[in-house]
Scaffold this motif. Structure first.
Motif, PDB file in Angstrom:
ATOM      1  N   LEU A 102       0.721  -1.289   0.016  1.00 45.78           N
ATOM      2  CA  LEU A 102       0.010  -0.013   0.002  1.00 45.78           C
ATOM      3  C   LEU A 102       0.694   1.474   0.115  1.00 45.78           C
ATOM      4  N   PHE A 103       2.024   1.071   0.805  1.00 45.67           N
ATOM      5  CA  PHE A 103       2.871   2.370   0.859  1.00 45.67           C
ATOM      6  C   PHE A 103       3.608   2.676  -0.369  1.00 45.67           C
ATOM      7  N   THR A 104       4.034   1.714  -1.412  1.00 48.19           N
ATOM      8  CA  THR A 104       4.545   1.870  -2.498  1.00 48.19           C
ATOM      9  C   THR A 104       3.700   2.446  -3.474  1.00 48.19           C
ATOM     10  N   GLU A 105       2.299   2.087  -3.450  1.00 49.71           N
ATOM     11  CA  GLU A 105       1.390   1.979  -4.438  1.00 49.71           C
ATOM     12  C   GLU A 105       1.274   3.607  -4.247  1.00 49.71           C
ATOM     13  N   LYS A 106       0.841   4.147  -2.830  1.00 52.78           N
ATOM     14  CA  LYS A 106       0.591   5.596  -2.814  1.00 52.78           C
ATOM     15  C   LYS A 106       1.771   6.501  -2.901  1.00 52.78           C
ATOM     16  N   LEU A 107       2.878   5.848  -2.570  1.00 50.76           N
ATOM     17  CA  LEU A 107       4.255   6.967  -2.809  1.00 50.76           C
ATOM     18  C   LEU A 107       4.292   7.030  -4.407  1.00 50.76           C
ATOM     19  N   GLY A 108       3.591   6.145  -5.299  1.00 44.66           N
ATOM     20  CA  GLY A 108       3.898   6.390  -6.763  1.00 44.66           C
ATOM     21  C   GLY A 108       4.844   5.647  -7.201  1.00 44.66           C
ATOM     22  N   HIS A 109       4.390   5.336  -8.682  1.00 45.73           N
ATOM     23  CA  HIS A 109       5.301   4.179  -9.179  1.00 45.73           C
ATOM     24  C   HIS A 109       6.567   4.959  -9.731  1.00 45.73           C
ATOM     25  N   ASN A 110       6.728   6.312  -9.824  1.00 46.28           N
ATOM     26  CA  ASN A 110       7.954   7.229 -10.162  1.00 46.28           C
ATOM     27  C   ASN A 110       8.635   7.614  -9.086  1.00 46.28           C
ATOM     28  N   ASN A 111       8.376   7.115  -7.906  1.00 49.20           N
ATOM     29  CA  ASN A 111       8.952   7.657  -6.563  1.00 49.20           C
ATOM     30  C   ASN A 111       9.999   6.406  -6.023  1.00 49.20           C
ATOM     31  N   ARG A 112      10.771   5.844  -6.789  1.00 51.96           N
ATOM     32  CA  ARG A 112      11.406   4.558  -6.153  1.00 51.96           C
ATOM     33  C   ARG A 112      12.492   5.069  -5.344  1.00 51.96           C
ATOM     34  N   LEU A 113      12.481   4.422  -4.110  1.00 49.52           N
ATOM     35  CA  LEU A 113      13.398   4.901  -3.025  1.00 49.52           C
ATOM     36  C   LEU A 113      15.069   4.290  -3.617  1.00 49.52           C
ATOM     37  N   PRO A 114      16.087   5.127  -3.303  1.00 46.14           N
ATOM     38  CA  PRO A 114      17.388   4.388  -3.222  1.00 46.14           C
ATOM     39  C   PRO A 114      17.397   3.237  -2.397  1.00 46.14           C
ATOM     40  N   PRO A 115      18.253   2.360  -2.603  1.00 44.12           N
ATOM     41  CA  PRO A 115      18.378   1.183  -1.791  1.00 44.12           C
ATOM     42  C   PRO A 115      18.906   1.643  -0.366  1.00 44.12           C
ATOM     43  N   ASN A 116      19.477   2.512  -0.139  1.00 42.96           N
ATOM     44  CA  ASN A 116      19.994   2.610   1.039  1.00 42.96           C
ATOM     45  C   ASN A 116      18.874   3.443   2.062  1.00 42.96           C
ATOM     46  N   VAL A 117      17.913   3.862   1.457  1.00 48.58           N
ATOM     47  CA  VAL A 117      16.730   4.619   2.121  1.00 48.58           C
ATOM     48  C   VAL A 117      15.499   3.415   2.351  1.00 48.58           C
ATOM     49  N   ASN A 118      15.728   2.331   1.666  1.00 48.64           N
ATOM     50  CA  ASN A 118      14.440   1.502   1.543  1.00 48.64           C
ATOM     51  C   ASN A 118      14.507   0.828   2.748  1.00 48.64           C
ATOM     52  N   GLU A 119      15.492   0.197   3.448  1.00 46.75           N
ATOM     53  CA  GLU A 119      15.476  -0.145   4.706  1.00 46.75           C
ATOM     54  C   GLU A 119      14.938   0.603   5.752  1.00 46.75           C
ATOM     55  N   ILE A 120      15.227   1.936   5.624  1.00 42.68           N
ATOM     56  CA  ILE A 120      14.909   2.899   6.904  1.00 42.68           C
ATOM     57  C   ILE A 120      13.375   2.962   6.667  1.00 42.68           C
ATOM     58  N   ALA A 121      12.813   3.197   5.319  1.00 40.75           N
ATOM     59  CA  ALA A 121      11.381   3.098   5.052  1.00 40.75           C
ATOM     60  C   ALA A 121      10.860   2.105   5.587  1.00 40.75           C
ATOM     61  N   GLU A 122      11.197   0.910   5.654  1.00 35.83           N
ATOM     62  CA  GLU A 122      10.468  -0.276   5.906  1.00 35.83           C
ATOM     63  C   GLU A 122      10.134  -0.111   7.287  1.00 35.83           C
ATOM     64  N   SER A 123      11.091   0.421   8.179  1.00 34.44           N
ATOM     65  CA  SER A 123      11.102   0.469   9.699  1.00 34.44           C
ATOM     66  C   SER A 123       9.741   1.641   9.999  1.00 34.44           C
ATOM     67  N   VAL A 124       9.803   2.700   9.066  1.00 39.56           N
ATOM     68  CA  VAL A 124       8.953   3.714   9.309  1.00 39.56           C
ATOM     69  C   VAL A 124       7.312   3.232   8.982  1.00 39.56           C
ATOM     70  N   ILE A 125       7.499   2.147   8.133  1.00 38.02           N
ATOM     71  CA  ILE A 125       6.059   1.767   7.968  1.00 38.02           C
ATOM     72  C   ILE A 125       5.645   0.879   8.933  1.00 38.02           C
ATOM     73  N   ASP A 126       6.788   0.092   9.379  1.00 33.41           N
ATOM     74  CA  ASP A 126       6.331  -0.763  10.556  1.00 33.41           C
ATOM     75  C   ASP A 126       5.830   0.112  11.882  1.00 33.41           C
ATOM     76  N   ARG A 127       6.170   1.495  12.117  1.00 33.18           N
ATOM     77  CA  ARG A 127       5.623   2.045  12.971  1.00 33.18           C
ATOM     78  C   ARG A 127       4.184   2.438  12.713  1.00 33.18           C
ATOM     79  N   CYS A 128       3.631   2.532  11.366  1.00 32.53           N
ATOM     80  CA  CYS A 128       2.344   2.365  11.128  1.00 32.53           C
ATOM     81  C   CYS A 128       1.263   1.505  11.692  1.00 32.53           C
ATOM     82  N   ALA A 129       1.779   0.511  11.921  1.00 34.01           N
ATOM     83  CA  ALA A 129       1.339  -0.656  12.827  1.00 34.01           C
ATOM     84  C   ALA A 129       0.130  -1.110  12.046  1.00 34.01           C
ATOM     85  N   GLY A 130       0.315  -1.256  10.595  1.00 32.66           N
ATOM     86  CA  GLY A 130      -0.527  -1.736   9.663  1.00 32.66           C
ATOM     87  C   GLY A 130      -1.662  -1.175   9.523  1.00 32.66           C
ATOM     88  N   LEU A 131      -1.948   0.136   9.874  1.00 26.59           N
ATOM     89  CA  LEU A 131      -3.037   1.067   9.677  1.00 26.59           C
ATOM     90  C   LEU A 131      -3.120   1.803   8.449  1.00 26.59           C
TER      91      LEU A 131
END
Length: 993
Positions: free
Chosen positions: A295-324
């Motif tokens: 859901l996060f990547t869909e809403k972020l947009g197809h043209n907004n691919r994150l750099p590899p070094n940001v991807n891991e941090i972004a996953e941790s941020v989405i974990d804090r969203c508690a699946g909401l």
């Protein structure tokens, strides 16, 4: 065995000998049913013509069932005529059963609650939803649906934490119910406010089911009325969304019955579901880690691919969203376009610091607040918080909100009003992009916004500290909040949309920091003198849509006031002196009963916006005072009153004016104003000129679209004097023109004003009761070679009461076709009360009319043909060279039935009271997009000449066609058809007016 066989034979013989009697009874019952159907269709047609209401779903089902039963009985009749004895044996019992079924249909066709529902309530319409992401949401959806389809389950509870997607899933359920018309006939959606009351919920349910109960004050009586209505709505589903507390169903008037109403409710509390007695309770679970990331990547947009070094941090941020989902969508909107690893690390750190476990909302509130914090600009944050002043689930008009922002000083001063609005829209776009506001689809061209209830709740929590707001909007309060709630640190108070009718004398809040007080949309009759006495820093006072008759004189001392909003105070007759309010920038007195302009108006040197629209009782308006207000950017005056007229020179003196609506003194002054080109600096103008003898009325026609640049010329002389100038000059960028009851001898509309030939932005035109008009277009030979095609941008043309109109186009010698591009964008043509015109379209006009969607022709006494293919034109066509013939025939072709004329986008054709009409088209008119045909009182019309059946002769009409509305059954029976089967195929679509 022989005895059994004998009984069977006797039964068969009885069926044969009693068959004729039963068949006669069935025919009588069918005749009663057919009469009932005809009466119902008549009532429905009348209701639909007079309003925008629509048929109830159960009425549509009943009509379909009647049609099926009629076809079934006709089939039996047909077989009886072919094989009488065998058919009597075959249908004996069935006829008896059908008598009972027809009687049942007669009973079912009595709808005591009426046949129609209010279209604005949208009962049974699909709700706008977002796509469900992941198996968790789909599993929840299917589980709820399975419970709903179980006849033994009458009440379903859906619960889960705030922002988990309960409402979204339930909206999908709602839309699926609509698609299952065989299982459910009605579905009603009611959003339950957090400020719950039995009375309010009863009102909301009554509104949803299309029943008015506001006249009934007794709660038990109201419950009984609702109970009765819902009991009659078979196979219904009532959805109560976002319940915060339980209540006895019988106290509200909600019957839960197997053949009646089922209940679905959503809540954040499992306890509420239990106490409401839900038979099935389903928890909506948060998304899994994988689904959340999807859901996060869909809403972020197809043209907004994150750099590899940001991807891991972004996953941790989405974990804090508690699946909401709400938190995930908000975070995606907040971080869209951010690729800097430092920003992502900072976001993660802020979330780690603010997240606390335990409270159901605590896991999502930090995410929402993070979006708020990341707005950065404090004024942007204040604009967001301002939206919380509206009631829960309100649709907020973008323009209205920006007007508030300007009045509050939340938008930095710009040189022009347009620049301020551009900035306002930019602010709202930023709030939308951060997922703190959302657009409401289908609301006035998507110009409305909405705040999710969880986001609003977060905003209200913020305003309990700093800045300090008191928001009790839409809570059905009958009294002002208690004195202790009016604290000294209050900055804004919103009590809009309540039931407050009186404020006790002597009430005097001491709120020295209060800048905004919103009391709009209350039945408030009086504002005590003492009420604003200590509100020295008040800048915005909104009393619009109240019943106030007089304002207290203490208003005169609010020297910090920048906006005084009194629109639609329809009982207001006087306003105190405004001389001291030198900071006032917005004054709205529209739709009031004031008799005189406020004293001290000329002192409002800072005034930028003045609205006095529809102030019918105004006896005099000293316009010379108005035009001393040199800062004015918007000026709206009442142009239905003869007492409010402005001189051209006065209007031209306002150098900063961007919007003007009003009446100029006379036609000479109007022409002088247009010649000055002052209008070029206006973003919006609605100018009117009217002679003093004309009746008091505004516009003849009220188009669905309101145009920004309008001119109305009413009861004026537009006669060109010998050797004189044009009698009428028009702005070059005019979008709507109305000429009403004017004296004209020009003959052709375009000759009334040469500037009309260059009006390239003209979208709509109404010509009314101008007897001098004989043609709309001049002959092409009379136009100079360099002339632009006239009316090439015109979309709507209304011609009414033109006694001498004989043709749309004045044909001249050598004319092949009108100038290419003329009427190219015309969508809506309405011609009525024009007794001299005989033919509406000639074949040469058709090349430019392929965008026509609506054709209305009413009360034209000599109209003989809608599309003329006469010999005179055919001879002209033969005399043209081959290339010209090809061009002029772009909308026509040949077939076995003659010339085929194509209107590829035509949706509605209405022909009414045309006593001489003999033909719609000399050939065949192809209109594959047609939805509705109306023919009323056209006795000489013998054939429809419309291609309504596909060429493959299938057993159904062109799919978009919904109805053929007529008034004469005998006329329909006498129509001639190109194919004998066409009448039978179209018969089910016929409705009688």
């Amino acid at each position: 065995m022989s005895e059994t066989l004998g009984n069977a034979v006797l039964e068969q013989l009885s069926s044969i000998y009693g068959f004729d009697e039963n068949m006669q009874a069935l025919r009588r019952k069918l005749e009663d049913l057919s009469c009932q159907e005809t009466d119902m269709n008549t009532e429905l047609e009348n209701a639909e013509l007079q309003s925008r209401n629509k048929r109830k779903r159960e009425v549509e089902n009943w009509l379909r069932n009647v049609e099926k039963k009629k076809c079934e009985i006709q089939g039996i009749e047909q077989e009886l005529r072919e094989r009488r004895i065998f058919s009597r044996l075959k249908y004996g019992k069935r006829v008896k059963r059908m008598i009972v079924e027809v009687e049942d249909l007669v009973q079912q066709g009595r709808f005591p609650e009426g046949l129609m529902i209010d279209a604005c309530e949208r009962i049974g319409d699909s709700l706008p939803t977002t796509r469900l992401v992941g198996q968790t949401s789909q599993r929840n959806l299917e589980e709820i649906w399975a419970c709903l389809m179980n006849d033994e389950v009458l009440s379903i509870g859906i619960y889960g934490m705030g922002g988990v997607g309960k409402t979204t899933i339930t909206m999908h359920i709602h839309n699926r119910i609509i698609d299952h018309v065989d299982s459910f006939q009605n579905v009603y959606w009611v959003t339950v406010s957090k400020e719950f009351s039995i009375h309010r919920l009863q009102n909301d349910i009554a509104k949803a089911v299309g029943r008015e109960i506001s006249h009934e004050g007794d709660e038990m009586r109201r419950a009984a009325l609702l109970f009765k209505v819902l009991m009659k709505r078979k196979n219904s589903v009532l959805i109560l969304d976002d319940m915060w507390d339980h209540f006895p169903l019988e106290k509200v008037g909600v019957p839960i019955r197997r053949t009646g109403c089922k209940l679905i409710l959503t809540s954040r509390s499992l306890d509420v579901c239990h106490k409401m007695g839900c038979q099935e309770i389903i928890k909506v679970e948060p998304l899994s880690k994988e689904e959340a990331w999807m859901l996060f990547t869909e809403k972020l947009g197809h043209n907004n691919r994150l750099p590899p070094n940001v991807n891991e941090i972004a996953e941790s941020v989405i974990d804090r969203c508690a699946g909401l989902p709400l938190g995930i969508i908000t975070m995606a909107g907040n971080m869209r376009g951010v690729n800097d690893i430092h920003e992502w690390r900072n976001v993660l750190e802020e979330l780690n610091e603010s997240t606390r476990q335990g409270d159901m909302e605590s896991s999502v509130f930090p995410i929402l607040k993070l979006s708020y914090n990341h707005l950065g600009d404090s004024k942007l944050q204040l604009c967001f918080l301002y939206c919380a002043l509206y009631p829960e689930d309100s649709y907020i008009d973008r323009k209205e909100l920006i007007e508030y922002f300007i009045a509050e000083g939340l938008i930095d001063g710009r040189k022009s009003r347009q620049a301020e609005f551009d900035l306002g829209h930019s602010i709202l776009n930023k709030l939308e992009n951060a997922c703190l506001l959302e657009s409401v689809k289908g609301c006035r061209n998507d110009k409305c916004l909405k705040m999710h209830d969880l986001i609003r709740e977060m905003a209200l929590k913020l305003t309990k500290v700093n800045p300090r707001y008191m928001v009790k909007a839409g809570m059905q309060l009958r009294d002002l909040p208690d004195e202790q709630e009016w604290t000294v640190d209050l900055e804004k108070v919103s009590l809009m949309k309540n039931e407050i009718s009186r404020i006790p004398l002597g009430t005097s809040p001491r709120c020295p920091r209060l800048s905004t007080l919103i009391l709009r949309e209350n039945p408030l009759e009086r504002l005590p003198y003492s009420f604003v006495l200590h509100l020295h820093n008040l800048t915005v006072l909104d009393l619009s849509h109240t019943d106030i008759e007089n304002l207290p004189s203490s208003i005169s001392d609010l020297e910090c006031l920048t906006a005084l909003l009194l629109s639609r105070c329809e009982q207001l007759i006087s306003v105190p002196s405004l001389a001291k309010l030198t900071e006032l920038r917005v004054l709205d007195l529209g739709y009031t009963k004031i008799k005189r302009a406020p004293q001290g108006l000329e002192s409002l040197v800072s005034l930028k916006s003045l609205n006095m629209q529809q102030t019918w009782n105004l006896e005099m308006m000293p316009t010379e005072k108005l035009f001393k207000l040199s800062s004015l950017q918007k000026l709206v005056l009442d142009y239905s009153s003869e007492h409010v007229r402005v001189q051209a020179e006065e209007l031209m003196s306002l150098r900063h004016l961007e919007e003007f609506e009003g009446q100029l003194y006379d036609l000479h002054g109007f022409n002088r104003y247009v010649k000055s080109q002052h209008y070029k600096g206006l973003k919006v103008y609605r100018l009117q000129v009217r002679s003093g003898e004309c009746q008091n009325r505004i516009a003849y026609i009220d188009f669905e679209d309101k145009y920004d640049k309008e001119v109305r010329i009413i009861n004026c002389s537009l006669v060109r004097k010998s050797g004189g100038r044009d009698p009428l000059l028009l702005p070059h960028d005019i979008q709507y023109l109305e000429i009403d009851e004017c004296q004209i001898v020009a003959g052709c509309l375009l000759d009334v004003s040469s500037s009309l030939r260059n009006a390239r932005e003209l979208k709509a035109c109404a010509i009314v009761h101008c007897d001098g008009i004989e043609y709309i277009l001049p002959s092409s030979s009379s136009l100079s070679p360099s002339s632009n095609a006239p009316f090439q941008s015109l979309e709507k043309l209304d011609l009414h009461g033109l006694q001498n109109l004989s043709d749309l186009y004045k044909w001249g010698r050598g004319d092949a076709t009108p100038t290419n591009g003329t009427f190219l964008n015309l969508k809506h043509l309405d011609i009525s009360g024009c007794p001299s015109i005989r033919k509406l379209f000639t074949i040469h006009l058709l090349q430019n009319l392929h965008n026509l969607e609506l054709i209305y022709v009413w009360e034209c006494k000599q109209m003989e043909e809608i599309i003329a293919l006469d010999n005179e034109e055919e001879n002209e066509t033969e005399s043209m060279d081959e290339s010209t013939t090809t061009t002029s025939s772009s909308n026509q072709s040949s077939s076995s039935h003659g010339t085929v004329v194509s209107f590829p986008k035509l949706k509605r054709l209405s022909l009414q009271q045309l006593p001489e009409l003999k033909s719609i088209c000399g050939g065949v008119m192809a209109c594959d997009s047609i939805q509705s045909i109306t023919v009323i009182r056209c006795p000489k019309l013998k054939t429809l000449s419309l291609s309504l059946i596909p060429s493959n002769e299938q057993q159904s009409p062109t799919p978009p066609l919904e109805e053929i509305l007529i008034d004469d059954r005998q006329w329909w029976e006498s129509l001639q058809w190109n194919h004998p089967n066409h009448k039978n195929v179209l018969q089910p679509l016929v409705r009688f007016w």
